[in-house]
Scaffold this motif. Structure first.
Motif, mmCIF file in Angstrom:
data_model
loop_
_atom_site.group_PDB
_atom_site.id
_atom_site.type_symbol
_atom_site.label_atom_id
_atom_site.label_comp_id
_atom_site.label_asym_id
_atom_site.label_seq_id
_atom_site.Cartn_x
_atom_site.Cartn_y
_atom_site.Cartn_z
ATOM 1 N N MET A 116 83.065 -22.679 62.904
ATOM 2 C CA MET A 116 83.670 -21.813 63.894
ATOM 3 C C MET A 116 84.806 -21.034 63.227
ATOM 4 O O MET A 116 85.564 -21.581 62.438
ATOM 5 N N LYS A 117 84.923 -19.760 63.595
ATOM 6 C CA LYS A 117 85.994 -18.905 63.078
ATOM 7 C C LYS A 117 86.943 -18.563 64.214
ATOM 8 O O LYS A 117 86.514 -18.168 65.294
ATOM 9 N N ALA A 118 88.238 -18.688 63.946
ATOM 10 C CA ALA A 118 89.244 -18.475 64.979
ATOM 11 C C ALA A 118 90.284 -17.452 64.550
ATOM 12 O O ALA A 118 90.459 -17.173 63.362
ATOM 13 N N ALA A 119 90.974 -16.929 65.557
ATOM 14 C CA ALA A 119 92.114 -16.038 65.352
ATOM 15 C C ALA A 119 93.245 -16.534 66.239
ATOM 16 O O ALA A 119 92.997 -17.050 67.329
ATOM 17 N N VAL A 120 94.477 -16.383 65.755
ATOM 18 C CA VAL A 120 95.658 -16.818 66.509
ATOM 19 C C VAL A 120 96.600 -15.629 66.670
ATOM 20 O O VAL A 120 97.060 -15.053 65.680
ATOM 21 N N LEU A 121 96.869 -15.284 67.926
ATOM 22 C CA LEU A 121 97.768 -14.175 68.244
ATOM 23 C C LEU A 121 99.013 -14.725 68.935
ATOM 24 O O LEU A 121 98.925 -15.298 70.023
ATOM 25 N N THR A 122 100.166 -14.558 68.294
ATOM 26 C CA THR A 122 101.435 -15.014 68.851
ATOM 27 C C THR A 122 102.118 -13.845 69.536
ATOM 28 O O THR A 122 102.263 -12.770 68.949
ATOM 29 N N LEU A 123 102.551 -14.059 70.781
ATOM 30 C CA LEU A 123 103.243 -13.037 71.555
ATOM 31 C C LEU A 123 104.693 -13.450 71.710
ATOM 32 O O LEU A 123 105.004 -14.451 72.343
ATOM 33 N N SER A 124 105.573 -12.688 71.065
ATOM 34 C CA SER A 124 106.996 -13.007 71.097
ATOM 35 C C SER A 124 107.802 -11.774 70.717
ATOM 36 O O SER A 124 107.653 -11.263 69.599
ATOM 37 N N ASP A 125 108.628 -11.310 71.635
ATOM 38 C CA ASP A 125 109.495 -10.173 71.318
ATOM 39 C C ASP A 125 110.406 -10.500 70.138
ATOM 40 O O ASP A 125 110.486 -9.742 69.170
ATOM 41 N N LYS A 126 111.100 -11.641 70.215
ATOM 42 C CA LYS A 126 112.035 -12.018 69.147
ATOM 43 C C LYS A 126 111.305 -12.298 67.845
ATOM 44 O O LYS A 126 111.780 -11.934 66.770
ATOM 45 N N GLY A 127 110.158 -12.938 67.919
ATOM 46 C CA GLY A 127 109.378 -13.216 66.715
ATOM 47 C C GLY A 127 108.906 -11.943 66.041
ATOM 48 O O GLY A 127 108.966 -11.814 64.818
ATOM 49 N N ALA A 128 108.455 -10.985 66.846
ATOM 50 C CA ALA A 128 107.970 -9.714 66.294
ATOM 51 C C ALA A 128 109.095 -8.925 65.633
ATOM 52 O O ALA A 128 108.865 -8.194 64.669
ATOM 53 N N ARG A 129 110.321 -9.088 66.149
ATOM 54 C CA ARG A 129 111.477 -8.399 65.562
ATOM 55 C C ARG A 129 112.089 -9.173 64.402
ATOM 56 O O ARG A 129 113.060 -8.719 63.797
ATOM 57 N N GLY A 130 111.576 -10.349 64.116
ATOM 58 C CA GLY A 130 112.115 -11.162 63.032
ATOM 59 C C GLY A 130 113.379 -11.903 63.396
ATOM 60 O O GLY A 130 114.092 -12.398 62.522
ATOM 61 N N GLU A 131 113.674 -12.020 64.685
ATOM 62 C CA GLU A 131 114.890 -12.700 65.139
ATOM 63 C C GLU A 131 114.673 -14.193 65.357
ATOM 64 O O GLU A 131 115.619 -14.935 65.567
ATOM 65 N N ARG A 132 113.410 -14.619 65.349
ATOM 66 C CA ARG A 132 113.095 -16.037 65.533
ATOM 67 C C ARG A 132 111.842 -16.344 64.733
ATOM 68 O O ARG A 132 110.895 -15.561 64.723
ATOM 69 N N GLU A 133 111.831 -17.492 64.072
ATOM 70 C CA GLU A 133 110.646 -17.903 63.321
ATOM 71 C C GLU A 133 109.626 -18.471 64.289
ATOM 72 O O GLU A 133 109.960 -19.288 65.160
ATOM 73 N N ASP A 134 108.391 -18.032 64.162
ATOM 74 C CA ASP A 134 107.321 -18.514 65.024
ATOM 75 C C ASP A 134 106.890 -19.900 64.591
ATOM 76 O O ASP A 134 106.536 -20.110 63.439
ATOM 77 N N GLY A 135 106.889 -20.826 65.524
ATOM 78 C CA GLY A 135 106.403 -22.173 65.236
ATOM 79 C C GLY A 135 105.037 -22.441 65.834
ATOM 80 O O GLY A 135 104.265 -23.242 65.304
#
Length: 164
Positions: free
Chosen positions: A1-20
């Motif tokens: 199986m092949k998967a994709a992961v999409l993280t939705l985060s305003d702060k994460g996208a701006r680099g203000e928070r590390e995505d966990g």
């Protein structure tokens, strides 16, 4: 199986928070023998989410798309609406199971608006934005995911073993 992961985060996208949550899901998927072939982190913008979900699902190279984040009730939480905009069919059971399982741990689970469904030959599942919540929720529905993907992709194999 092949998967994709999409993280939705305003702060994460701006680099203000590390995505966990994205890395936690990628690790969980790897432990379950699933290859992660795409991943991204973007702001909570409806049109951008729609574009990526369509692109990934319509590419033919992704069986499972997991989103993480944007499933709550804040004004910027638009993941379920963006997901609904791209789905061919909704699968209510995934959201029901995730909320039921999460309610065993927190009363906040009842405000989750996570949904799941089908676009083309891909299964899309919304998950919470916290690493713990994302992993607990994919774990809750995982027993049905491989079979669902198989059916979405056209398998005619029986769903249950025939009676003896």
């Amino acid at each position: 199986m092949k998967a994709a992961v999409l993280t939705l985060s305003d702060k994460g996208a701006r680099g203000e928070r590390e995505d966990g949550s994205g890395p936690a899901l990628q690790n969980w998927l790897a432990e379950h023998g699933v290859a992660v072939v795409k991943s991204a982190i973007v702001a909570d913008e409806h049109d951008e989410i729609v574009t990526i979900l369509k692109e990934w699902a319509d590419s033919g190279g992704v069986d499972l798309i997991l989103t993480t984040g944007g499933t709550g009730v804040s004004p910027r939480d638009v993941t379920p609406e963006a997901t609904m905009a791209v789905l061919d069919r909704v699968i209510p059971g995934f959201g029901e199971v995730m909320r039921a399982r999460s309610l065993e741990k927190t009363p906040h689970a009842m405000i989750s608006r996570a949904i799941a469904g089908i676009r083309g030959k891909s299964l899309i599942i919304n998950l919470p934005g916290s690493p713990k919540g994302a992993v607990e929720n994919i774990d809750a529905v995982w027993p049905a995911v491989p079979h669902a993907v198989e059916k979405i992709q056209g398998s005619t194999r029986d769903c249950a073993a025939p009676p003896r």
